[in-house]
Write a protein that holds these residues in place. Structure first.
Motif, mmCIF file in Angstrom:
data_model
loop_
_atom_site.group_PDB
_atom_site.id
_atom_site.type_symbol
_atom_site.label_atom_id
_atom_site.label_comp_id
_atom_site.label_asym_id
_atom_site.label_seq_id
_atom_site.Cartn_x
_atom_site.Cartn_y
_atom_site.Cartn_z
ATOM 1 N N LYS A 1 0.847 -1.205 -0.037
ATOM 2 C CA LYS A 1 -0.067 0.210 0.049
ATOM 3 C C LYS A 1 1.039 1.326 0.092
ATOM 4 C CE LYS A 1 -4.823 0.855 0.978
ATOM 5 N NZ LYS A 1 -5.868 0.133 1.862
ATOM 6 N N ASP B 1 -5.713 1.422 7.236
ATOM 7 C CA ASP B 1 -6.387 0.172 7.732
ATOM 8 C C ASP B 1 -5.509 -0.970 8.318
ATOM 9 O OD1 ASP B 1 -5.231 -0.316 5.234
ATOM 10 O OD2 ASP B 1 -6.763 -1.333 4.455
ATOM 11 N N LYS C 1 -16.452 6.933 4.328
ATOM 12 C CA LYS C 1 -16.676 6.559 2.993
ATOM 13 C C LYS C 1 -17.816 5.714 2.837
ATOM 14 C CE LYS C 1 -11.861 7.070 1.909
ATOM 15 N NZ LYS C 1 -10.531 6.096 1.644
ATOM 16 N N TYR D 1 -19.715 3.885 0.448
ATOM 17 C CA TYR D 1 -19.826 3.093 -0.543
ATOM 18 C C TYR D 1 -21.188 2.410 -0.740
ATOM 19 C CZ TYR D 1 -14.635 3.676 -0.814
ATOM 20 O OH TYR D 1 -13.511 4.527 -0.724
ATOM 21 N N LYS E 1 -18.055 1.655 -5.382
ATOM 22 C CA LYS E 1 -16.877 1.592 -6.620
ATOM 23 C C LYS E 1 -17.386 1.261 -7.692
ATOM 24 C CE LYS E 1 -13.104 2.095 -3.398
ATOM 25 N NZ LYS E 1 -11.618 1.661 -3.106
ATOM 26 N N TYR F 1 -18.297 -2.605 -5.687
ATOM 27 C CA TYR F 1 -18.104 -2.538 -4.245
ATOM 28 C C TYR F 1 -19.119 -1.838 -3.418
ATOM 29 C CZ TYR F 1 -15.584 -2.687 0.065
ATOM 30 O OH TYR F 1 -15.407 -2.632 1.477
ATOM 31 N N HIS G 1 -17.612 2.523 5.337
ATOM 32 C CA HIS G 1 -16.133 2.564 6.115
ATOM 33 C C HIS G 1 -16.037 3.724 6.927
ATOM 34 C CE1 HIS G 1 -13.965 0.303 2.608
ATOM 35 N NE2 HIS G 1 -15.154 -0.367 2.922
ATOM 36 N N GLU H 1 -9.818 1.057 11.054
ATOM 37 C CA GLU H 1 -10.809 1.104 9.975
ATOM 38 C C GLU H 1 -11.941 -0.075 10.200
ATOM 39 O OE1 GLU H 1 -10.500 1.539 5.365
ATOM 40 O OE2 GLU H 1 -10.732 -0.511 5.913
ATOM 41 N N GLN I 1 -15.205 -1.596 8.916
ATOM 42 C CA GLN I 1 -16.109 -1.768 7.478
ATOM 43 C C GLN I 1 -17.386 -2.224 7.909
ATOM 44 O OE1 GLN I 1 -13.857 -4.128 4.928
ATOM 45 N NE2 GLN I 1 -12.469 -2.642 4.155
ATOM 46 N N TRP J 1 -20.201 -11.004 -1.785
ATOM 47 C CA TRP J 1 -19.850 -10.468 -3.088
ATOM 48 C C TRP J 1 -18.293 -9.877 -2.916
ATOM 49 C CZ3 TRP J 1 -17.591 -6.165 -4.850
ATOM 50 C CH2 TRP J 1 -17.461 -5.987 -6.225
ATOM 51 N N ALA J 2 -18.179 -9.156 -1.896
ATOM 52 C CA ALA J 2 -16.643 -8.864 -1.592
ATOM 53 C C ALA J 2 -15.601 -9.729 -1.427
ATOM 54 C CB ALA J 2 -16.615 -7.691 -0.623
ATOM 55 N N GLU K 1 -15.246 -11.468 -4.762
ATOM 56 C CA GLU K 1 -14.541 -10.640 -6.041
ATOM 57 C C GLU K 1 -13.142 -10.481 -5.582
ATOM 58 O OE1 GLU K 1 -13.536 -6.487 -7.456
ATOM 59 O OE2 GLU K 1 -13.379 -7.300 -5.504
ATOM 60 N N HIS K 2 -12.862 -10.293 -4.358
ATOM 61 C CA HIS K 2 -11.286 -10.115 -3.855
ATOM 62 C C HIS K 2 -10.565 -11.416 -4.130
ATOM 63 C CE1 HIS K 2 -8.123 -9.809 -1.155
ATOM 64 N NE2 HIS K 2 -8.358 -8.556 -1.037
ATOM 65 N N TYR L 1 -8.074 -10.814 -7.272
ATOM 66 C CA TYR L 1 -6.434 -11.006 -7.015
ATOM 67 C C TYR L 1 -5.758 -11.848 -7.703
ATOM 68 C CZ TYR L 1 -4.738 -9.154 -2.663
ATOM 69 O OH TYR L 1 -4.124 -8.299 -1.658
HETATM 70 P P1 0O2 Z 1 -7.470 -5.932 2.070
HETATM 71 O O1 0O2 Z 1 -6.791 -7.021 1.202
HETATM 72 O O2 0O2 Z 1 -8.803 -6.021 2.368
HETATM 73 O O3 0O2 Z 1 -6.741 -5.297 3.303
HETATM 74 P P2 0O2 Z 1 -7.351 2.373 -1.443
HETATM 75 O O4 0O2 Z 1 -8.395 2.997 -2.212
HETATM 76 O O5 0O2 Z 1 -7.043 1.055 -1.126
HETATM 77 O O6 0O2 Z 1 -6.034 3.137 -2.026
HETATM 78 P P3 0O2 Z 1 -8.209 3.209 1.192
HETATM 79 O O7 0O2 Z 1 -8.461 4.861 1.366
HETATM 80 O O8 0O2 Z 1 -7.797 2.367 2.055
HETATM 81 O O9 0O2 Z 1 -7.458 3.458 -0.090
HETATM 82 O O10 0O2 Z 1 -9.403 2.930 0.488
HETATM 83 P P4 0O2 Z 1 -10.793 2.369 0.868
HETATM 84 O O11 0O2 Z 1 -11.650 1.978 -0.391
HETATM 85 O O12 0O2 Z 1 -11.355 3.160 2.028
HETATM 86 O O13 0O2 Z 1 -10.543 0.946 1.675
HETATM 87 C C1 0O2 Z 1 -9.858 0.034 1.185
HETATM 88 C C2 0O2 Z 1 -10.463 -1.423 1.459
HETATM 89 O O14 0O2 Z 1 -11.771 -1.594 1.168
HETATM 90 C C3 0O2 Z 1 -9.757 -2.414 0.608
HETATM 91 O O15 0O2 Z 1 -8.728 -2.837 1.532
HETATM 92 C C4 0O2 Z 1 -10.889 -3.607 0.612
HETATM 93 O O16 0O2 Z 1 -11.007 -4.356 1.975
HETATM 94 C C5 0O2 Z 1 -12.047 -2.748 0.455
HETATM 95 N N1 0O2 Z 1 -12.430 -2.701 -0.841
HETATM 96 C C6 0O2 Z 1 -12.368 -1.515 -1.695
HETATM 97 N N2 0O2 Z 1 -12.682 -1.566 -2.740
HETATM 98 C C7 0O2 Z 1 -12.900 -2.814 -2.999
HETATM 99 C C8 0O2 Z 1 -13.390 -3.596 -4.078
HETATM 100 O O17 0O2 Z 1 -13.617 -3.316 -5.179
HETATM 101 N N3 0O2 Z 1 -13.589 -5.078 -3.836
HETATM 102 C C9 0O2 Z 1 -13.521 -5.736 -2.525
HETATM 103 N N4 0O2 Z 1 -13.603 -6.911 -2.557
HETATM 104 N N5 0O2 Z 1 -12.975 -4.808 -1.524
HETATM 105 C C10 0O2 Z 1 -12.725 -3.629 -1.873
HETATM 106 P P5 0O2 Z 1 -7.532 -3.388 0.678
HETATM 107 O O18 0O2 Z 1 -6.108 -2.654 1.507
HETATM 108 O O19 0O2 Z 1 -7.317 -2.760 -0.658
HETATM 109 O O20 0O2 Z 1 -7.224 -4.781 0.749
#
Ligand code: 0O2
Length: 221
Positions: free
Chosen positions: A63, A82, A115, A117, A122, A126, A130, A149, A151, A160-161, A164-165, A169
């Motif tokens: 990140k 997070d 946030k 969503y 998104k 998504y 948050h 953080e 969620q 779904w999340a 999708e993750h 990936y």
């Molecule tokens: P992990 O593996 O869950 O830790 P970013 O947008 O990531 O650059 P920020 O501010 O952290 O920065 O974004 P956001 O959107 O507030 O939160 C990011 C987290 O939301 C992600 O963590 C995911 O857990 C979830 N997320 C956001 N968008 C998606 C999506 O399209 N699909 C899925 N499945 N989860 C999503 P990480 O760190 O990306 O991953």
């Protein structure tokens, strides 16, 4: 008296991770208490289940790199929001906003950012709510505000999340167009399901209330 200590002073990785783990415990307990109180007062659980996790070092470095920052403890504490994460899974979309309000009302938690969503999904489809909060961690000689953080999402959004993750990936962000499109379509189906379940629940509640009213009326007669 407790002196407020800056993160900059807390320089070792172990200390930092100890703080994030403690913050997860604090917030986790808080949420369990809110859920238990709600059950006690309304005979209803807004939270299906709670998941907590600390971000892996690999994921933290990834990140920081994505944001263009050097890997350092200072940068990670400042820019990766997070590291400590709590996921609240609830039954209905209405529970999400109810929980968010209850969390916002906790006077020792500071809400740093929100946030939504769900109102603004998104591009991927998504949906989730948050909240970035900070919680004071009381140590023997200081108090450290630590970020967590939260969620909040329904079982359907979580279903779904999670999938999708996993799928995304495998493509490392370069999924073929038709797959992204199908995933987005699935997100819409999931939203329809959530809407249906919510209105079904409302209809059931209403019908139960009407039955109760009829019972009390017939008792009066
Ligand atoms: P992990 O593996 O869950 O830790 P970013 O947008 O990531 O650059 P920020 O501010 O952290 O920065 O974004 P956001 O959107 O507030 O939160 C990011 C987290 O939301 C992600 O963590 C995911 O857990 C979830 N997320 C956001 N968008 C998606 C999506 O399209 N699909 C899925 N499945 N989860 C999503 P990480 O760190 O990306 O991953």
């Amino acid at each position: 008296e407790h002196a407020i200590r800056n993160y900059e002073d807390v320089d070792s990785w172990k200390t930092i991770m100890f703080l994030y783990n403690s913050a997860l415990k604090e917030v986790g307990t808080k949420l369990e208490i809110l859920n238990d109180e709600f059950q006690h007062v309304h005979q209803y659980n807004p939270i299906e289940h709670i998941k907590t996790r600390v971000k892996t070092p690999e994921s933290i470095v990834k990140k920081l790199r994505k944001y263009g920052y050097e890997t350092s403890i200072e940068n990670m504490v400042k820019y990766v929001n997070d590291i400590a994460g709590v996921r609240l899974i609830c039954s209905f979309t209405s529970d999400i906003y109810r929980l968010a309000e209850m969390i916002g009302n906790q006077s020792d938690l500071k809400v740093l950012a929100i946030k939504d969503y769900i109102k603004n999904p998104k591009d991927s489809g998504y949906k989730s709510y948050h909240m970035l909060v900070s919680v004071p961690i009381f140590l023997s000689d200081s108090v450290v505000d630590t970020k967590v953080e939260i969620q909040i999402r329904t079982i359907a959004m979580d279903f779904w999340a999670s999938l999708e993750h996993k799928i995304y990936y495998k493509f490392e962000g370069n999924a073929p167009e038709y797959i992204s499109k199908d995933l987005k379509e699935c997100a819409e189906m999931v939203s329809t399901l959530d809407d249906k379940m919510l209105s079904l629940n409302e209809a059931i509640q209403k019908s139960l209330e009407e039955q109760e009213e009829l019972k009390t009326e017939s008792k009066k007669e």
